[in-house]
Design an enzyme around this catalytic site. Sequence first.
Site, PDB file in Angstrom:
ATOM      1  N   ASN A  18     -17.447   5.253  97.719  1.00 43.50           N
ATOM      2  CA  ASN A  18     -16.388   4.693  96.892  1.00 43.50           C
ATOM      3  C   ASN A  18     -16.155   5.644  95.721  1.00 43.50           C
ATOM      4  O   ASN A  18     -16.838   6.669  95.585  1.00 43.50           O
ATOM      5  CB  ASN A  18     -16.700   3.257  96.445  1.00 43.50           C
ATOM      6  CG  ASN A  18     -17.915   3.150  95.532  1.00 43.50           C
ATOM      7  OD1 ASN A  18     -18.285   4.093  94.823  1.00 43.50           O
ATOM      8  ND2 ASN A  18     -18.564   1.994  95.540  1.00 43.50           N
ATOM      9  N   GLY A  73     -10.842   0.824  96.109  1.00 45.78           N
ATOM     10  CA  GLY A  73     -10.643  -0.581  95.789  1.00 45.78           C
ATOM     11  C   GLY A  73      -9.231  -1.023  96.130  1.00 45.78           C
ATOM     12  O   GLY A  73      -8.704  -0.717  97.201  1.00 45.78           O
ATOM     13  N   ALA A 113     -19.667  -6.372  99.836  1.00 45.55           N
ATOM     14  CA  ALA A 113     -19.649  -5.855 101.217  1.00 45.55           C
ATOM     15  C   ALA A 113     -18.270  -5.443 101.700  1.00 45.55           C
ATOM     16  O   ALA A 113     -18.102  -5.166 102.888  1.00 45.55           O
ATOM     17  CB  ALA A 113     -20.266  -6.846 102.194  1.00 45.55           C
ATOM     18  N   ALA A 114     -17.294  -5.338 100.820  1.00 47.50           N
ATOM     19  CA  ALA A 114     -15.980  -4.852 101.248  1.00 47.50           C
ATOM     20  C   ALA A 114     -16.088  -3.424 101.777  1.00 47.50           C
ATOM     21  O   ALA A 114     -15.471  -3.069 102.787  1.00 47.50           O
ATOM     22  CB  ALA A 114     -14.989  -4.921 100.093  1.00 47.50           C
ATOM     23  N   GLY A 115     -16.889  -2.600 101.091  1.00 48.86           N
ATOM     24  CA  GLY A 115     -17.070  -1.230 101.546  1.00 48.86           C
ATOM     25  C   GLY A 115     -17.763  -1.152 102.892  1.00 48.86           C
ATOM     26  O   GLY A 115     -17.437  -0.294 103.729  1.00 48.86           O
ATOM     27  N   ASP A 116     -18.725  -2.042 103.125  1.00 46.26           N
ATOM     28  CA  ASP A 116     -19.413  -2.068 104.416  1.00 46.26           C
ATOM     29  C   ASP A 116     -18.481  -2.537 105.524  1.00 46.26           C
ATOM     30  O   ASP A 116     -18.533  -2.042 106.655  1.00 46.26           O
ATOM     31  CB  ASP A 116     -20.645  -2.973 104.343  1.00 46.26           C
ATOM     32  CG  ASP A 116     -21.691  -2.442 103.392  1.00 46.26           C
ATOM     33  OD1 ASP A 116     -21.790  -1.217 103.249  1.00 46.26           O
ATOM     34  OD2 ASP A 116     -22.410  -3.260 102.785  1.00 46.26           O
TER      35      ASP A 116
END
Length: 307
Positions: A182, A214, A242-245
């Site tokens: 990120n 984001g 966990a949005a990135g995951d």
Amino acid sequence: MTSIVVLGSTNMDLVAFVPRAPGRGETVTGREFRTIPGGKGANQAVAAARAGAEVAMIGAVGTDDFGVRLRAALDGAGVDTDLLRTAEGASGTAHIVVDDEGGNAIVVVPGANGTVTSLTHGDEALIGTADTLLLQLEIPLPVVTAGAVTARRLGVRTVLTPAPARPLPAELLAATDLLVPNEHEATALTGIADPYEAAAALLRDVPEVVITLGAAGCLHAARGGEPFTVPAPRVRTVDTTAAGDTFAGALAVALGEGRPVREALAWASTAAALSVQREGASSSMPYRSEIDAAHGSLTTGQEVDAV
């Protein structure tokens, strides 16, 4: 169906929902508490399985009740846990505070994840069967490096999420095909705040970078090509945990299926946008049918709502 192996962590997320996060030395009253299976490795495994991949997990859980629940959660998501070890003692935990704007602060206690220090012959054989190996940094760095080197030797694509951010050894970077930090992790790795400049710096060590931004979407950069951004769908954020995951897991699926990069990034961004509209980590991750339905609406310019 694309095949993905995840080498990484499993944690039980201990989540407190609060109007605002406390400052140092401050106590605030929360409105709700939940225990939710998580860990960056397990999160990416669940995200990829729900997005339509055949997924297997390499890692460790403890001998406590959390370990039983973590394994059951992966099994329930359709993730192969035959090579998920059980280590004596406590499972990993993540202590998470989520505020009413959807922001979070996290403390991770590794527990059983710290026992994953090397690969077995079975682990290496499993990696060799995959199209993609997903990696993160919540297990000891030497085994992450060993996983990437093994994947490179066996012709398997490596996708590394460098979180929690830390200096990365040259051997790991040399065996990484796609780095997915990120914007904060990209800055931590390079010392550069501007994402375009950070991406250019990272391309000295890896051939391809995707920096997630984001609500602003993501930035793609590859050696020999022009960088470009893909916007994120407009959504009402509830919890960004966990949005990135979710993005990484869905992206690995899309790329494994041979989708063009722009399309793969847009599809993964839709998956992440769906996840932030729900509370929790693995519990928030969308299924393929949901991603496809929401991604179709995105082409009409509509706001994406959770299905």
